[in-house]
Design an enzyme around this catalytic site. Structure first.
Site, PDB file in Angstrom:
ATOM      1  N   ARG A 144      -6.369   4.894  22.511  1.00  0.00           N
ATOM      2  CA  ARG A 144      -6.914   3.867  21.602  1.00  0.00           C
ATOM      3  C   ARG A 144      -7.467   2.811  22.530  1.00  0.00           C
ATOM      4  O   ARG A 144      -6.733   2.120  23.220  1.00  0.00           O
ATOM      5  CB  ARG A 144      -5.804   3.312  20.706  1.00  0.00           C
ATOM      6  CG  ARG A 144      -6.227   2.091  19.870  1.00  0.00           C
ATOM      7  CD  ARG A 144      -7.264   2.473  18.830  1.00  0.00           C
ATOM      8  NE  ARG A 144      -7.491   1.356  17.904  1.00  0.00           N
ATOM      9  CZ  ARG A 144      -8.500   0.487  18.009  1.00  0.00           C
ATOM     10  NH1 ARG A 144      -9.356   0.605  19.031  1.00  0.00           N
ATOM     11  NH2 ARG A 144      -8.648  -0.471  17.129  1.00  0.00           N
ATOM     12  N   HIS A 147      -8.718  -3.214  23.602  1.00  0.00           N
ATOM     13  CA  HIS A 147      -9.206  -4.022  22.484  1.00  0.00           C
ATOM     14  C   HIS A 147      -8.262  -5.196  22.261  1.00  0.00           C
ATOM     15  O   HIS A 147      -7.221  -5.326  22.905  1.00  0.00           O
ATOM     16  CB  HIS A 147      -9.295  -3.175  21.215  1.00  0.00           C
ATOM     17  CG  HIS A 147      -7.960  -2.690  20.716  1.00  0.00           C
ATOM     18  ND1 HIS A 147      -7.254  -1.667  21.310  1.00  0.00           N
ATOM     19  CD2 HIS A 147      -7.176  -3.112  19.672  1.00  0.00           C
ATOM     20  CE1 HIS A 147      -6.125  -1.458  20.661  1.00  0.00           C
ATOM     21  NE2 HIS A 147      -6.038  -2.328  19.673  1.00  0.00           N
ATOM     22  N   HIS A 149      -7.197  -8.232  18.777  1.00  0.00           N
ATOM     23  CA  HIS A 149      -7.327  -8.556  17.353  1.00  0.00           C
ATOM     24  C   HIS A 149      -7.203 -10.064  17.125  1.00  0.00           C
ATOM     25  O   HIS A 149      -6.598 -10.775  17.924  1.00  0.00           O
ATOM     26  CB  HIS A 149      -6.217  -7.889  16.517  1.00  0.00           C
ATOM     27  CG  HIS A 149      -6.002  -6.455  16.775  1.00  0.00           C
ATOM     28  ND1 HIS A 149      -6.775  -5.470  16.227  1.00  0.00           N
ATOM     29  CD2 HIS A 149      -5.062  -5.819  17.532  1.00  0.00           C
ATOM     30  CE1 HIS A 149      -6.332  -4.294  16.620  1.00  0.00           C
ATOM     31  NE2 HIS A 149      -5.293  -4.477  17.420  1.00  0.00           N
ATOM     32  N   GLU A 153      -0.137  -7.984  16.430  1.00  0.00           N
ATOM     33  CA  GLU A 153       0.128  -6.569  16.163  1.00  0.00           C
ATOM     34  C   GLU A 153       1.574  -6.235  16.515  1.00  0.00           C
ATOM     35  O   GLU A 153       2.026  -6.460  17.635  1.00  0.00           O
ATOM     36  CB  GLU A 153      -0.818  -5.695  16.985  1.00  0.00           C
ATOM     37  CG  GLU A 153      -0.537  -4.197  16.897  1.00  0.00           C
ATOM     38  CD  GLU A 153      -1.499  -3.386  17.756  1.00  0.00           C
ATOM     39  OE1 GLU A 153      -2.724  -3.562  17.595  1.00  0.00           O
ATOM     40  OE2 GLU A 153      -1.027  -2.595  18.596  1.00  0.00           O
ATOM     41  N   HIS A 192      -5.031  -5.194  24.849  1.00  0.00           N
ATOM     42  CA  HIS A 192      -4.071  -4.125  25.069  1.00  0.00           C
ATOM     43  C   HIS A 192      -4.727  -2.762  24.857  1.00  0.00           C
ATOM     44  O   HIS A 192      -5.869  -2.669  24.403  1.00  0.00           O
ATOM     45  CB  HIS A 192      -2.863  -4.279  24.135  1.00  0.00           C
ATOM     46  CG  HIS A 192      -3.223  -4.353  22.680  1.00  0.00           C
ATOM     47  ND1 HIS A 192      -3.662  -5.508  22.073  1.00  0.00           N
ATOM     48  CD2 HIS A 192      -3.216  -3.413  21.703  1.00  0.00           C
ATOM     49  CE1 HIS A 192      -3.894  -5.303  20.793  1.00  0.00           C
ATOM     50  NE2 HIS A 192      -3.636  -4.024  20.539  1.00  0.00           N
ATOM     51  N   GLU A 215      -8.800  -2.450  10.281  1.00  0.00           N
ATOM     52  CA  GLU A 215      -8.760  -1.750  11.561  1.00  0.00           C
ATOM     53  C   GLU A 215     -10.156  -1.530  12.127  1.00  0.00           C
ATOM     54  O   GLU A 215     -10.340  -1.386  13.340  1.00  0.00           O
ATOM     55  CB  GLU A 215      -8.038  -0.409  11.380  1.00  0.00           C
ATOM     56  CG  GLU A 215      -7.979   0.478  12.605  1.00  0.00           C
ATOM     57  CD  GLU A 215      -7.172  -0.106  13.769  1.00  0.00           C
ATOM     58  OE1 GLU A 215      -7.293   0.401  14.891  1.00  0.00           O
ATOM     59  OE2 GLU A 215      -6.424  -1.088  13.545  1.00  0.00           O
TER      60      GLU A 215
END
Length: 444
Positions: A144, A147, A149, A153, A192, A215
């Site tokens: 993943r 990125h 946010h 999270e 992360h 998401e």
């Protein structure tokens, strides 16, 4: 309850007209009506006992204490068995309450190279205003991508092994390998990444402290680079613009990466590289549990996982026939994720309003703050495993049992048993020692 018990109860019931039942028999024959447990017009149960229709292979019908009728139109029988209290709610349900249940099975899945993701947000479940959840799968070596946010999270590893990396605001780097039952927490804006480890990668639940989270709207490394002039990239990294000709033409999001080595081999090296002083991960299932009469409880919040300032959680193992006691939470909505088993929950919303919901593995439930509720294991043979998650720094709840035991006896009796001294004596004796017991064993 077993079928034999339901048959015994039904055999003592008052008779009711069976014309509609006869019609149903002709359309969907059942050799013995009483073999369908409580779902027949003869059955009487003034106490609204639980029914494990899925576990006992019963087909719910809207009959309750001789009232109701059969169903003649189109039906989804599998859904009915998973949600028996939707079709035949307890007699105590009353009034209108918004939907508080959603299944990840109904969420759209985004499929990528070696993985997938699906989400439950306020768009899927209107009552999920404080928290959004994402279920994600990464195969071995699948990444993943790097990125961050807007939201914090929090995550729980459902299966497999995963490597997490992060950077703190002081430039400290963090790497850790996690397994089933472990957590991570990344505060808002902290960059992360995640990668599935051998042998089968990982699957996990992501929780965000905002029900409107999406998401699809994360800040992705490749997406940013793609939308930055190459001349600027060259100036930032002190390289020739031509170096960036081969960067991805679109976001990578989830993709197959090279297979990871050990943390020791992969840790960044350099004179200015330093390790983070923060602990972004926690081993929830390694905590010493609270042993109750009906199961196990583990609570993780900022008390024992200091970085987790906006998410608190409890992991519950509710034994066969047991229940999470009647209680409420004063500081946040409860966002529940069911990992195993089958349960029923009645939510009391004040103003004479209550509604019952049923949950199976993969379901999400929401209970607004201060609304009274319980979680009852429908099965007398299988456990229920569930996460209670809150947008809060600390886990808080009020126990109805403890409240009654720690209130003057006279006052309790005046409220509930004013005209029943014998009932008052029995009740007060039952609550006179209000020890903490959040999961209560089934009565013997």
């Amino acid at each position: 309850m077993k079928v034999s018990v339901w048959s015994l109860l039904a055999s003592t019931a008052l008779a009711v007209p069976l014309s509609d039942w006869t019609q149903q028999q002709q359309q969907h024959p059942i050799t013995d009506p009483e073999s369908n447990g409580p779902y027949n017009p003869k059955h009487k149960d003034p106490y609204d006992h639980k029914v494990d229709s899925y576990g006992e292979n019963l087909q719910p019908l809207p009959w309750r204490n001789g009232e109701g009728a059969t169903m003649m139109g189109p039906r989804n029988k599998d859904r009915e068995r998973q949600n028996p209290d939707m079709l035949r709610p307890p007699s105590t349900d009353h009034g209108s309450l918004p939907n508080m249940r959603w299944s990840f099975a109904d969420s759209h899945i985004r499929i990528e190279e070696g993985g997938w993701t699906r989400q439950t947000t306020v768009r899927e479940l209107g009552s999920s205003v404080e928290i959004a959840g994402v279920n994600m799968r990464l195969d071995y070596g699948v990444i993943r991508e790097l990125h961050w946010h807007k939201q914090a999270e929090w995550a729980y590893v459902l299966e497999g092994n995963v490597r997490v990396t992060a950077l703190d605001t002081e430039g400290g780097q963090f790497i850790d390998d996690l397994q089933k039952g472990d957590l991570w927490y990344f505060p808002s804006g902290h960059p992360h990444s995640l990668q599935g480890l051998s042998p089968n990668g990982t699957e996990f639940l992501l929780v965000f402290d905002d029900g409107s989270f999406d998401e699809e709207s994360t800040f992705l490394l490749t997406d940013w680079l793609k939308h930055t002039p190459k001349a600027v990239l060259a100036e930032n990294f002190k390289l020739a613009p031509e170096v960036f000709e081969t960067i991805p033409k679109k976001e990578k999001y989830i993709f197959q990466g090279t297979l990871p080595g050990s943390i020791k081999d992969e840790e960044p090296k350099g004179a200015n590289v330093k390790k983070s002083k923060l602990q972004f991960t926690h081993k929830m299932l390694d905590q010493e549990p609270l042993n109750t009469t009906g199961g196990l409880v583990r609570i993780t919040d900022s008390t024992n996982f200091p970085i987790s300032k906006t998410i608190a959680a409890a992991h519950l193992d509710i034994g066969p026939g047991a229940m999470r006691e009647m209680h409420w939470h004063p500081n946040a909505d409860e966002w529940s994720f069911f990992i195993k088993g089958r349960a029923r929950v009645t939510i009391f919303a004040a103003d004479g309003t209550a509604r019952t919901f049923n949950y199976v593995a993969g379901d999400v439930g929401v209970i607004p703050r201060n609304m009274g509720h319980f979680i009852e294991n429908l099965s007398d043979e299988e456990p229920v495993e569930v996460l209670e998650i809150f947008k809060a720094e600390k886990f808080q709840d009020f126990s109805l049992f403890q409240w009654m035991g720690e209130t003057p006896k006279r006052m309790v009796a005046d409220h509930i048993f004013a005209d029943d001294p014998e009932g008052a004596e029995k009740f007060l004796k039952a609550v006179q020692n209000p020890a903490e017991d959040p999961i209560r064993a089934a009565p013997k």
